[in-house]
Motif scaffolding. Structure first.
Motif, PDB file in Angstrom:
ATOM      1  N   ILE A 417       0.842  -1.202   0.000  1.00  0.00           N
ATOM      2  CA  ILE A 417       0.000   0.000   0.000  1.00  0.00           C
ATOM      3  C   ILE A 417       0.878   1.253   0.000  1.00  0.00           C
ATOM      4  O   ILE A 417       0.581   2.238  -0.693  1.00  0.00           O
ATOM      5  N   VAL A 418       1.973   1.218   0.757  1.00  0.00           N
ATOM      6  CA  VAL A 418       2.906   2.358   0.762  1.00  0.00           C
ATOM      7  C   VAL A 418       3.455   2.594  -0.643  1.00  0.00           C
ATOM      8  O   VAL A 418       3.557   3.737  -1.110  1.00  0.00           O
ATOM      9  N   ARG A 419       3.820   1.519  -1.326  1.00  0.00           N
ATOM     10  CA  ARG A 419       4.339   1.641  -2.692  1.00  0.00           C
ATOM     11  C   ARG A 419       3.319   2.292  -3.607  1.00  0.00           C
ATOM     12  O   ARG A 419       3.658   3.168  -4.417  1.00  0.00           O
ATOM     13  N   ARG A 420       2.061   1.883  -3.503  1.00  0.00           N
ATOM     14  CA  ARG A 420       1.027   2.450  -4.368  1.00  0.00           C
ATOM     15  C   ARG A 420       0.762   3.910  -4.033  1.00  0.00           C
ATOM     16  O   ARG A 420       0.519   4.736  -4.936  1.00  0.00           O
ATOM     17  N   LEU A 421       0.799   4.274  -2.754  1.00  0.00           N
ATOM     18  CA  LEU A 421       0.618   5.678  -2.382  1.00  0.00           C
ATOM     19  C   LEU A 421       1.766   6.527  -2.918  1.00  0.00           C
ATOM     20  O   LEU A 421       1.551   7.656  -3.386  1.00  0.00           O
ATOM     21  N   CYS A 422       2.982   5.989  -2.877  1.00  0.00           N
ATOM     22  CA  CYS A 422       4.128   6.737  -3.412  1.00  0.00           C
ATOM     23  C   CYS A 422       3.993   6.943  -4.918  1.00  0.00           C
ATOM     24  O   CYS A 422       4.310   8.009  -5.452  1.00  0.00           O
ATOM     25  N   ALA A 423       3.519   5.900  -5.616  1.00  0.00           N
ATOM     26  CA  ALA A 423       3.318   6.046  -7.056  1.00  0.00           C
ATOM     27  C   ALA A 423       2.244   7.070  -7.365  1.00  0.00           C
ATOM     28  O   ALA A 423       2.329   7.797  -8.348  1.00  0.00           O
ATOM     29  N   LEU A 424       1.215   7.146  -6.511  1.00  0.00           N
ATOM     30  CA  LEU A 424       0.114   8.084  -6.744  1.00  0.00           C
ATOM     31  C   LEU A 424       0.548   9.526  -6.505  1.00  0.00           C
ATOM     32  O   LEU A 424       0.206  10.430  -7.286  1.00  0.00           O
ATOM     33  N   TYR A 425       1.320   9.765  -5.443  1.00  0.00           N
ATOM     34  CA  TYR A 425       1.670  11.136  -5.060  1.00  0.00           C
ATOM     35  C   TYR A 425       3.058  11.564  -5.541  1.00  0.00           C
ATOM     36  O   TYR A 425       3.454  12.710  -5.333  1.00  0.00           O
ATOM     37  N   GLY A 426       3.798  10.661  -6.182  1.00  0.00           N
ATOM     38  CA  GLY A 426       5.129  11.027  -6.631  1.00  0.00           C
ATOM     39  C   GLY A 426       6.159  11.036  -5.519  1.00  0.00           C
ATOM     40  O   GLY A 426       7.195  11.688  -5.641  1.00  0.00           O
ATOM     41  N   TRP A 427       5.873  10.321  -4.435  1.00  0.00           N
ATOM     42  CA  TRP A 427       6.847  10.201  -3.347  1.00  0.00           C
ATOM     43  C   TRP A 427       7.824   9.078  -3.670  1.00  0.00           C
ATOM     44  O   TRP A 427       7.667   8.358  -4.644  1.00  0.00           O
ATOM     45  N   ARG A 428       8.834   8.923  -2.788  1.00  0.00           N
ATOM     46  CA  ARG A 428       9.794   7.823  -2.917  1.00  0.00           C
ATOM     47  C   ARG A 428       9.964   7.159  -1.557  1.00  0.00           C
ATOM     48  O   ARG A 428      10.072   7.853  -0.541  1.00  0.00           O
ATOM     49  N   VAL A 429      10.003   5.858  -1.557  1.00  0.00           N
ATOM     50  CA  VAL A 429      10.247   5.106  -0.330  1.00  0.00           C
ATOM     51  C   VAL A 429      11.460   4.213  -0.559  1.00  0.00           C
ATOM     52  O   VAL A 429      11.609   3.601  -1.616  1.00  0.00           O
ATOM     53  N   ARG A 430      12.321   4.164   0.445  1.00  0.00           N
ATOM     54  CA  ARG A 430      13.575   3.404   0.326  1.00  0.00           C
ATOM     55  C   ARG A 430      13.843   2.718   1.654  1.00  0.00           C
ATOM     56  O   ARG A 430      13.792   3.353   2.716  1.00  0.00           O
ATOM     57  N   VAL A 431      14.131   1.436   1.611  1.00  0.00           N
ATOM     58  CA  VAL A 431      14.400   0.647   2.805  1.00  0.00           C
ATOM     59  C   VAL A 431      15.745  -0.038   2.620  1.00  0.00           C
ATOM     60  O   VAL A 431      15.922  -0.800   1.663  1.00  0.00           O
ATOM     61  N   VAL A 432      16.690   0.238   3.536  1.00  0.00           N
ATOM     62  CA  VAL A 432      18.041  -0.333   3.432  1.00  0.00           C
ATOM     63  C   VAL A 432      18.467  -0.846   4.801  1.00  0.00           C
ATOM     64  O   VAL A 432      17.936  -0.423   5.838  1.00  0.00           O
ATOM     65  N   PRO A 433      19.428  -1.762   4.830  1.00  0.00           N
ATOM     66  CA  PRO A 433      19.969  -2.198   6.132  1.00  0.00           C
ATOM     67  C   PRO A 433      20.682  -1.048   6.839  1.00  0.00           C
ATOM     68  O   PRO A 433      21.254  -0.161   6.207  1.00  0.00           O
ATOM     69  N   GLY A 434      20.660  -1.059   8.183  1.00  0.00           N
ATOM     70  CA  GLY A 434      21.381  -0.061   8.955  1.00  0.00           C
ATOM     71  C   GLY A 434      22.875  -0.273   8.894  1.00  0.00           C
ATOM     72  O   GLY A 434      23.370  -1.285   8.390  1.00  0.00           O
ATOM     73  N   GLU A 435      23.617   0.691   9.408  1.00  0.00           N
ATOM     74  CA  GLU A 435      25.076   0.599   9.350  1.00  0.00           C
ATOM     75  C   GLU A 435      25.584  -0.596  10.164  1.00  0.00           C
ATOM     76  O   GLU A 435      26.485  -1.306   9.726  1.00  0.00           O
ATOM     77  N   GLU A 436      25.058  -0.794  11.355  1.00  0.00           N
ATOM     78  CA  GLU A 436      25.494  -1.914  12.187  1.00  0.00           C
ATOM     79  C   GLU A 436      24.429  -2.996  12.256  1.00  0.00           C
ATOM     80  O   GLU A 436      24.710  -4.174  12.061  1.00  0.00           O
ATOM     81  N   ARG A 437      23.207  -2.623  12.530  1.00  0.00           N
ATOM     82  CA  ARG A 437      22.091  -3.553  12.549  1.00  0.00           C
ATOM     83  C   ARG A 437      20.815  -2.759  12.336  1.00  0.00           C
ATOM     84  O   ARG A 437      20.818  -1.535  12.258  1.00  0.00           O
ATOM     85  N   GLY A 438      19.727  -3.464  12.257  1.00  0.00           N
ATOM     86  CA  GLY A 438      18.455  -2.782  12.055  1.00  0.00           C
ATOM     87  C   GLY A 438      18.210  -2.378  10.610  1.00  0.00           C
ATOM     88  O   GLY A 438      18.932  -2.774   9.700  1.00  0.00           O
ATOM     89  N   VAL A 439      17.192  -1.555  10.439  1.00  0.00           N
ATOM     90  CA  VAL A 439      16.747  -1.126   9.113  1.00  0.00           C
ATOM     91  C   VAL A 439      16.505   0.375   9.141  1.00  0.00           C
ATOM     92  O   VAL A 439      16.054   0.926  10.149  1.00  0.00           O
ATOM     93  N   VAL A 440      16.815   1.041   8.029  1.00  0.00           N
ATOM     94  CA  VAL A 440      16.530   2.471   7.866  1.00  0.00           C
ATOM     95  C   VAL A 440      15.542   2.615   6.721  1.00  0.00           C
ATOM     96  O   VAL A 440      15.854   2.271   5.577  1.00  0.00           O
ATOM     97  N   ALA A 441      14.349   3.088   7.017  1.00  0.00           N
ATOM     98  CA  ALA A 441      13.314   3.326   6.010  1.00  0.00           C
ATOM     99  C   ALA A 441      13.167   4.831   5.814  1.00  0.00           C
ATOM    100  O   ALA A 441      13.013   5.568   6.793  1.00  0.00           O
ATOM    101  N   THR A 442      13.224   5.293   4.568  1.00  0.00           N
ATOM    102  CA  THR A 442      13.149   6.724   4.264  1.00  0.00           C
ATOM    103  C   THR A 442      11.966   6.982   3.346  1.00  0.00           C
ATOM    104  O   THR A 442      11.859   6.372   2.278  1.00  0.00           O
ATOM    105  N   LEU A 443      11.097   7.881   3.782  1.00  0.00           N
ATOM    106  CA  LEU A 443       9.950   8.313   2.973  1.00  0.00           C
ATOM    107  C   LEU A 443      10.214   9.751   2.551  1.00  0.00           C
ATOM    108  O   LEU A 443      10.265  10.656   3.383  1.00  0.00           O
ATOM    109  N   THR A 444      10.414   9.959   1.244  1.00  0.00           N
ATOM    110  CA  THR A 444      10.758  11.278   0.701  1.00  0.00           C
ATOM    111  C   THR A 444       9.572  11.859  -0.021  1.00  0.00           C
ATOM    112  O   THR A 444       8.987  11.214  -0.898  1.00  0.00           O
ATOM    113  N   PHE A 445       9.226  13.084   0.354  1.00  0.00           N
ATOM    114  CA  PHE A 445       8.131  13.799  -0.304  1.00  0.00           C
ATOM    115  C   PHE A 445       8.752  14.739  -1.322  1.00  0.00           C
ATOM    116  O   PHE A 445       9.482  15.654  -0.970  1.00  0.00           O
TER     117      PHE A 445
END
Length: 452
Positions: A417-445
């Motif tokens: 659903i996030v992907r479809r909302l980004c396609a609708l509004y022209g946003w970008r979503v990016r999910v990458v591994p963290g530097e040491e552990r965990g995950v970093v998710a970025t939602l760009t408007f």
């Protein structure tokens, strides 16, 4: 940890149309023209090569046979009348030598065997190169030579070759012109069909295509497209009606739940345990209402407008998740106080950001989840188990649940659903591994579409 990333940046509609147009021209029109050019070149070159080969072969056979015959006539005439010198043929020189005086035979002729030979030598007087055919007959007492000058034949052969090469070029160019004209004629109905099909895409009830074309292959294709468009329009209409009906029917009981909860919360005699449960019901009702609004926008493929404060939405989401942690050793923090206002309904931002925060909270057993406000973007950083390469590649697929999902609730449609909302509004979503552990998710408007 692999550095695989999962990101989304939809291609604008004009770029997609231009890419399709370029592929269309390269695959159809250019192929037709190229086929005509290759066919014309190969056919003309084959005819020219065949003509040159046959001409040379026939010429060699005729000259060789004529020289052999005339040399025999010359020899027989000499035996009948040794005093007769020369032969009555134009461009032909006949000479005979006694075997007792072979030193008079030219060096180039002396070692030749019986038959016809082609020789090239330089004229000692003029210095020009001379090409001739020489018929040789060596009898026991006399040797007979008959020379035939073929310089004119060689010159005419070169002229013929040049003319044939020129004709190959001319006919190849002519084939290109015919191919261009034929491609334009052949592609004209296809181009018209594509134009009408593109124009009909702007209407909810597309105009039938088949009546505009004859009953040929293009007409059959137009009929098939009409049938497909009718079935697709029916499916889309049913889907829209279903979404509208579901949205309306769900909003009514949700409004009842909302009113009842607000009424109960207004009572002063509520104990804290009951109040906490009612607040949880209220948050669930609001979350369901936002999700219905976002899904309705997606089903209609239309952008809603608004002035949503992302910081306020993030604070509300973190507050809602704090009440559901129970005894989980997890800290939820909001960093940054940047003013970030998005041109979108609060429900859309709530669903998009809420899914990212919800996933971080769900998969992080201990540590912290940080929501960081940036210029035109929001980062959600967790200290969970991280992101595998397979998860990074398939994270936004509908129904995919990560390798760490285990027995957690959810159907794997949140990030879809996030992907479809980004396609609708022209946003970008990016999910990458963290530097040491965990995950970093970025939602760009995006500045042009999403922020004010």
């Amino acid at each position: 940890m692999a550095s695989d990333t999962a990101s989304l940046r939809p291609m604008p509609a004009p770029e997609r149309a231009l890419a399709r147009k370029r592929r269309y021209r390269r695959r159809l029109r250019s192929r037709i023209i190229l086929s005509f050019v290759i066919f014309g070149f190969v056919l003309t070159a084959l005819i020219a090569s065949t003509a040159v080969y046959l001409r040379n072969r026939v010429e060699d056979q005729v000259i060789s046979a004529a020289l052999t015959k005339n040399n025999n006539v010359f020899a027989e005439g000499f035996y009948r009348n040794p005093d007769a010198i020369g032969v009555p043929f134009e461009k032909i020189q006949g000479r005979q030598f006694s075997t007792s005086k072979l030193d008079r035979v030219p060096d180039a002729w002396r070692a030749l065997a019986n038959g016809v030979h082609e020789l090239t030598e330089q004229d000692p007087v003029t210095g020009n190169e001379r090409v001739y055919r020489l018929a040789v007959r060596k009898d026991p007492d006399y040797w007979f030579f008959l020379a035939y000058d073929i310089a004119e034949e060689r010159e005419s052969q070169e002229r013929l070759n040049r003319a044939l090469i020129g004709s190959v070029g001319i006919f190849t160019l002519l084939s290109a012109l015919i191919g261009w004209w034929s491609a334009a004629r052949v592609m004209s109905p296809v181009s018209e069909l594509a134009r009408r099909l593109q124009a009909s895409g702007d209407s909810t009830q597309p105009e039938p295509l088949a009546p505009h074309f004859p009953e040929d292959e293009v007409g059959q294709l137009a009929s098939a497209l009409d049938d497909y468009a009718a079935r697709l329009t029916e499916v889309v209409q049913r889907d829209r009606e279903f979404n509208a009906d579901v949205s309306h029917e769900l909003r009514t009981p949700l409004a009842v739940v909302k009113g009842a909860v607000e009424l109960l919360l207004s009572r002063p005699d509520l104990d804290e345990k009951t109040r906490a449960r009612l607040l949880r019901i209220q948050r669930a009702e609001q979350q369901c209402t936002d999700l219905i609004s976002a899904l309705l926008l997606l089903s209609r493929n239309e952008r809603g407008h608004g002035a949503t404060d992302v910081q306020r939405v993030a604070e509300q989401l973190l507050d809602a998740h704090r009440t559901q942690l129970g005894g989980k050793p997890l800290a939820l923090r909001l960093e940054g106080s940047r003013e970030l206002v998005v041109d979108a309904p609060e429900s859309a931002v709530n669903v998009a950001l809420g899914n990212l925060i919800g996933n971080a909270v769900k998969y992080t057993t201990q540590g912290e989840v940080i929501v960081r406000l940036l210029d035109g973007a929001v980062e959600v950083i967790d200290s969970g188990p991280g992101l595998s390469a397979e998860d990074a590649a398939r994270l936004f697929e509908r129904g995919y649940r990560g390798t760490h999902a285990e027995h957690s609730l959810g159907g794997g449609i949140g990030l879809s659903i996030v992907r479809r909302l980004c396609a609708l509004y022209g946003w970008r979503v990016r999910v990458v591994p963290g530097e040491e552990r965990g995950v970093v998710a970025t939602l760009t408007f995006s500045a042009g579409n999403g922020t004010l």
